[in-house]
Design an enzyme around this catalytic site. Structure first.
Site, PDB file in Angstrom:
ATOM      1  N   ASP A  87       0.994  -1.545  -0.069  1.00 60.08           N
ATOM      2  CA  ASP A  87      -0.168  -0.078   0.229  1.00 60.08           C
ATOM      3  C   ASP A  87       0.693   1.325   0.091  1.00 60.08           C
ATOM      4  O   ASP A  87       1.502   1.493   0.066  1.00 60.08           O
ATOM      5  CB  ASP A  87      -1.227   0.445   0.931  1.00 60.08           C
ATOM      6  CG  ASP A  87      -2.261   0.868   1.005  1.00 60.08           C
ATOM      7  OD1 ASP A  87      -2.506   0.470   1.064  1.00 60.08           O
ATOM      8  OD2 ASP A  87      -1.839   2.745   1.241  1.00 60.08           O
ATOM      9  N   ILE A  88       0.684   1.963  -0.620  1.00 61.01           N
ATOM     10  CA  ILE A  88       1.218   3.517  -1.063  1.00 61.01           C
ATOM     11  C   ILE A  88       1.443   4.161   0.218  1.00 61.01           C
ATOM     12  O   ILE A  88       2.327   5.452   0.856  1.00 61.01           O
ATOM     13  CB  ILE A  88       0.859   3.966  -1.942  1.00 61.01           C
ATOM     14  CG1 ILE A  88       1.667   5.573  -2.872  1.00 61.01           C
ATOM     15  CG2 ILE A  88      -0.212   5.060  -1.826  1.00 61.01           C
ATOM     16  CD1 ILE A  88       1.045   5.505  -4.306  1.00 61.01           C
TER      17      ILE A  88
ATOM     18  N   HIS B 112     -10.252  -5.520  -3.451  1.00 59.96           N
ATOM     19  CA  HIS B 112      -8.868  -5.282  -2.344  1.00 59.96           C
ATOM     20  C   HIS B 112      -9.038  -6.082  -1.561  1.00 59.96           C
ATOM     21  O   HIS B 112     -10.056  -5.179  -0.729  1.00 59.96           O
ATOM     22  CB  HIS B 112      -7.600  -4.142  -2.598  1.00 59.96           C
ATOM     23  CG  HIS B 112      -8.644  -2.963  -2.164  1.00 59.96           C
ATOM     24  ND1 HIS B 112      -9.422  -2.282  -3.166  1.00 59.96           N
ATOM     25  CD2 HIS B 112      -8.417  -2.620  -0.968  1.00 59.96           C
ATOM     26  CE1 HIS B 112     -10.327  -1.162  -2.251  1.00 59.96           C
ATOM     27  NE2 HIS B 112      -9.582  -1.287  -1.461  1.00 59.96           N
TER      28      HIS B 112
ATOM     29  N   HIS C  13      -6.891  -5.769   1.713  1.00 60.84           N
ATOM     30  CA  HIS C  13      -5.240  -4.897   3.262  1.00 60.84           C
ATOM     31  C   HIS C  13      -4.856  -6.182   4.317  1.00 60.84           C
ATOM     32  O   HIS C  13      -5.966  -6.652   4.257  1.00 60.84           O
ATOM     33  CB  HIS C  13      -5.793  -4.332   3.528  1.00 60.84           C
ATOM     34  CG  HIS C  13      -6.981  -2.649   3.351  1.00 60.84           C
ATOM     35  ND1 HIS C  13      -5.905  -1.437   3.255  1.00 60.84           N
ATOM     36  CD2 HIS C  13      -7.981  -3.058   2.602  1.00 60.84           C
ATOM     37  CE1 HIS C  13      -6.443  -1.086   2.286  1.00 60.84           C
ATOM     38  NE2 HIS C  13      -8.299  -1.510   2.254  1.00 60.84           N
TER      39      HIS C  13
HETATM   40  P1  5GP Z   1      -9.737   1.570  -0.193  1.00 58.63           P
HETATM   41  O1  5GP Z   1     -10.010   2.726   1.313  1.00 58.63           O
HETATM   42  O2  5GP Z   1     -10.379   1.843  -1.199  1.00 58.63           O
HETATM   43  O3  5GP Z   1     -10.340   0.205   1.200  1.00 58.63           O
HETATM   44  O4  5GP Z   1      -8.117   0.997   0.339  1.00 58.63           O
HETATM   45  C1  5GP Z   1      -7.228   2.032  -0.363  1.00 58.63           C
HETATM   46  C2  5GP Z   1      -6.029   1.619  -0.510  1.00 58.63           C
HETATM   47  O5  5GP Z   1      -5.460   1.602  -1.671  1.00 58.63           O
HETATM   48  C3  5GP Z   1      -5.486   2.805   0.531  1.00 58.63           C
HETATM   49  O6  5GP Z   1      -5.202   2.244   1.399  1.00 58.63           O
HETATM   50  C4  5GP Z   1      -4.525   3.438  -0.305  1.00 58.63           C
HETATM   51  O7  5GP Z   1      -3.338   4.159   0.479  1.00 58.63           O
HETATM   52  C5  5GP Z   1      -4.239   2.675  -1.628  1.00 58.63           C
HETATM   53  N1  5GP Z   1      -3.261   2.927  -2.637  1.00 58.63           N
HETATM   54  C6  5GP Z   1      -4.347   3.988  -3.557  1.00 58.63           C
HETATM   55  N2  5GP Z   1      -3.937   4.456  -4.257  1.00 58.63           N
HETATM   56  C7  5GP Z   1      -2.518   3.980  -4.572  1.00 58.63           C
HETATM   57  C8  5GP Z   1      -1.672   3.487  -5.699  1.00 58.63           C
HETATM   58  O8  5GP Z   1      -1.731   4.354  -6.791  1.00 58.63           O
HETATM   59  N3  5GP Z   1      -0.841   2.741  -5.516  1.00 58.63           N
HETATM   60  C9  5GP Z   1      -0.212   1.583  -3.446  1.00 58.63           C
HETATM   61  N4  5GP Z   1       0.476   0.806  -3.953  1.00 58.63           N
HETATM   62  N5  5GP Z   1      -1.374   2.412  -3.378  1.00 58.63           N
HETATM   63  C10 5GP Z   1      -1.763   2.910  -3.876  1.00 58.63           C
END
Ligand code: 5GP
Length: 125
Positions: A32-33, A103, A105
């Site tokens: 995760d970034i 996705h 985590h």
């Molecule tokens: P959500 O909130 O949708 O469950 O999680 C999305 C996750 O994607 C977040 O933890 C965010 O940090 C990660 N993320 C967003 N953009 C990118 C990216 O361009 N590269 C990577 N590696 N992670 C990303």
């Protein structure tokens, strides 16, 4: 509808880079970034799935099995199956899903505390 321009679709197509940990025909696992813990990986299936709902309804049994088996392979490889880890998936608005590609985590590397903090927890009556 699945948005083909989402950031994880671009990562699958290698249009934008990621710090990759694992890849096979069905699955990609990468860092995760914006990590929430010392280990914070994202596991995504290859294919057009918006969230958990979509994945379970549309993916083949082989793809679903293979996806979860790959996550287990990585938890084993990183030895976090010994110390512990948390798997989270966000579906939709209330869960604050920000990227509309399914996705999971994978979070580990420290004591993670309670699942939801006391001030944000309101039990359903
Ligand atoms: P959500 O909130 O949708 O469950 O999680 C999305 C996750 O994607 C977040 O933890 C965010 O940090 C990660 N993320 C967003 N953009 C990118 C990216 O361009 N590269 C990577 N590696 N992670 C990303």
């Amino acid at each position: 509808m699945y948005n083909k321009a989402n950031i994880f679709a671009k990562i699958i197509k290698k249009e934008i880079p990621c710090k990759m940990v694992y890849e096979d025909e069905h699955t990609l696992i990468f860092h995760d970034i914006n990590p929430s813990a010392p280990i914070h990986l994202l596991a995504i299936p290859k294919g057009e799935f918006r969230s958990f709902e979509d994945f379970v309804q549309k993916a083949s049994t082989d793809q679903i099995l293979s996806f979860f088996a790959s996550i287990q392979k990585i938890t084993d490889k990183l030895k976090i199956n010994k110390s512990g880890y948390r798997l989270i998936t966000n579906h939709g608005k209330d869960a604050m899903q920000t990227v509309e590609h399914f996705h999971i985590h994978i979070i580990a590397g420290k004591a993670l505390g309670p699942l939801i903090t006391a001030d944000t927890h309101h039990a359903i009556k």
